[in-house]
Design an enzyme around this catalytic site. Structure first.
Site, PDB file in Angstrom:
ATOM      1  N   HIS A 282     -13.252   8.143 -99.107  1.00 49.74           N
ATOM      2  CA  HIS A 282     -12.107   8.644 -99.693  1.00 49.74           C
ATOM      3  C   HIS A 282     -12.412   8.665-101.199  1.00 49.74           C
ATOM      4  O   HIS A 282     -12.685  10.007-101.686  1.00 49.74           O
ATOM      5  CB  HIS A 282     -10.736   8.067 -99.441  1.00 49.74           C
ATOM      6  N   ASP A 331     -13.045  10.490 -89.570  1.00 47.84           N
ATOM      7  CA  ASP A 331     -11.945   9.271 -89.931  1.00 47.84           C
ATOM      8  C   ASP A 331     -11.066   9.388 -88.578  1.00 47.84           C
ATOM      9  O   ASP A 331     -11.124   8.865 -87.694  1.00 47.84           O
ATOM     10  CB  ASP A 331     -11.237   9.665 -91.229  1.00 47.84           C
TER      11      ASP A 331
END
Length: 466
Positions: A282, A331
């Site tokens: 991220h 993810d």
């Protein structure tokens, strides 16, 4: 002799052998394979009579560098709830509480089959559901990890199991780290040494699996334990090390309040950033000073655009990370489409800056290919088992993805702009065939090992969905 071991020849009408070489496709590429490895590549050839003809655009297999397989059970079930990342997390915990080794295997094998259908040949599984719902170890302390490794084998893809250290229930500003309670109890291993001993005892087995390590986040692992993991990792030599970093502003605020430092600075101060050179997942809310630390350490960043927008994480400053190696992941699996992840990274940056072209198509393909595989420890250098992945080249793993050019999305394909077409036009629905380690695992859009993958995925999701 297995199908993967037999010598084979494949003639590609168009191919992008190496995304690092530019964005143009080459015509008439003959790829020869044996033992799961590419043995020769010739360009500008006519189709030999003994070669399998692959019409379409052929690229190397894709690396999905960040996965939480069980999050797939949340797709289509949280979109109207509003709330925040933190309320979504509560729903995720409810799913985690329902998993056991058998149900996790059923779910993960179907999720990995969905990945294969989208062109993924290698996945990085960020794994932290270790123990039973009460936090007790199973008879086999690595039963949940073994279920994931077996699931990848069933789906025909490679896996880097990123066994994740998760020791605290959160970081609440000046109050510090909370204990693991409720559904989080099954994630923990008391301390870094206990966690590391369990990880060291696990041998995933088979040439398709490698064992890496991860720190969940600065929220879930206290500073002294991150420092201990740094020392353990420097000695263990894990092939891949990952960590969630600065996904939410609240994470940064809590870290500043308790430690007087951003999460990136904390990782730097413990040596984790420089000594282990991790992949930072991220990296959404980095300060300019944080970005400088990341660049100086030579760490990688893994972006997960479809999840980051699904969870309202925010938009990372990719210009500040220029020169940093990028990988991409799906993810939470709100979508499993690595082409969408690739273009999402550039599209998000366009929204943030009002400019086009921060990330070139060839760079985004590199994130899916060589850089993505390197982030998972599959860069290769030790013969057949260690052959490099992410290129169509002699000595590389025999991973091929064929994109059909006969559909509406890729109609008008320009070979000179093939990388643009793949990144900014293709979707998972355009994947026709997928080869992993010399074996066809997808033919004509159907998984060869799990032909009823949609039905199996439907059943597995319904079994554990909250």
């Amino acid at each position: 002799m297995s199908a993967a071991a037999r010598p084979a020849r494949h003639w590609c009408a168009w191919a992008l052998p190496d995304s690092r070489a530019g964005g143009a496709a080459q015509p008439g590429v003959l790829v020869e394979t044996a033992g799961g490895v590419i043995t020769a590549v010739s360009t500008g050839t006519a189709p030999p009579p003994d070669a399998e003809r692959l019409d379409g655009l052929v690229v190397a297999g894709l690396a999905n560098a960040h996965s939480h397989a069980f999050h797939r059970a949340l797709r289509g079930r949280t979109g109207e709830d509003g709330g925040s990342f933190w309320t979504w997390r509560d729903a995720m915990y409810r799913v985690a509480a329902r998993l056991d080794p058998d149900s996790y295997h059923r779910l993960a094998r179907a999720v990995y089959a969905e990945m294969a259908l989208a062109g993924v040949t290698c996945v990085g599984e960020f794994h932290y559901v270790h123990h039973d719902p009460a936090g007790r170890r199973y008879a086999d302390p690595n039963a949940m990890g073994a279920a994931l490794v077996a699931a990848a084998a069933d789906a025909g893809i490679r896996i880097t199991l990123l066994d994740t250290c998760y020791l605290a229930g959160g970081l609440d500003g000046a109050a510090g780290h909370a204990p693991l309670e409720g559904p989080q109890a099954r994630f923990g291993d008391t301390d870094a040494d206990t966690w590391a001993a369990r990880v060291a005892a696990f041998e995933p087995g088979g040439g398709h699996a490698r064992l890496g390590a991860a720190v969940h986040s600065v929220r879930a692992v206290p500073r002294d334990q991150i420092a201990r993991i740094t020392a353990i990792g420097a000695e263990a030599g894990w092939p891949a090390v990952h960590v969630h970093l600065s996904e939410q502003p609240a994470e940064n605020a809590a870290c500043r309040a308790f430690y007087g430092a951003t999460p990136a600075r904390l990782l730097a101060d413990t040596g984790f950033l420089d000594r282990l050179r991790p992949t930072l997942v991220h990296a959404t809310h980095l300060t300019p000073q944080d970005a400088a630390l990341v660049r100086a350490a030579g760490a990688r960043v893994c972006l997960c655009p479809t999840t980051e927008r699904d969870l309202a994480d925010g938009l990372p400053d990719l210009a500040a990370l220029r020169g940093t190696a990028l990988a991409l992941g799906s993810d939470g699996h709100s979508a499993i489409d690595l082409w969408e992840e690739a273009r999402g990274a550039e599209m998000h940056e366009r929204l943030r800056t009002g400019r086009r072209g921060t990330l070139a198509a060839a760079d985004l393909l590199t994130a899916l290919h060589t850089a993505g595989h390197a982030a998972l420890g599959w860069a290769g250098s030790t013969g057949e088992r260690g052959a490099e992945a992410g290129r169509i080249a002699a000595g590389a793993r025999a991973d091929l993805v064929v994109l059909g050019l006969d559909g509406v999305r890729l109609a008008g394909f320009d070979p000179a702009r093939a990388a643009d077409a793949a990144v900014f036009a293709a979707t998972a629905a355009d994947v026709r065939h997928v080869m992993a380690d010399g074996r066809w695992i997808v033919r004509d859009g159907v998984h060869t090992l799990i032909p009823d993958a949609p039905a199996q995925l439907d059943a597995a999701v319904r079994e554990v969905a909250a």
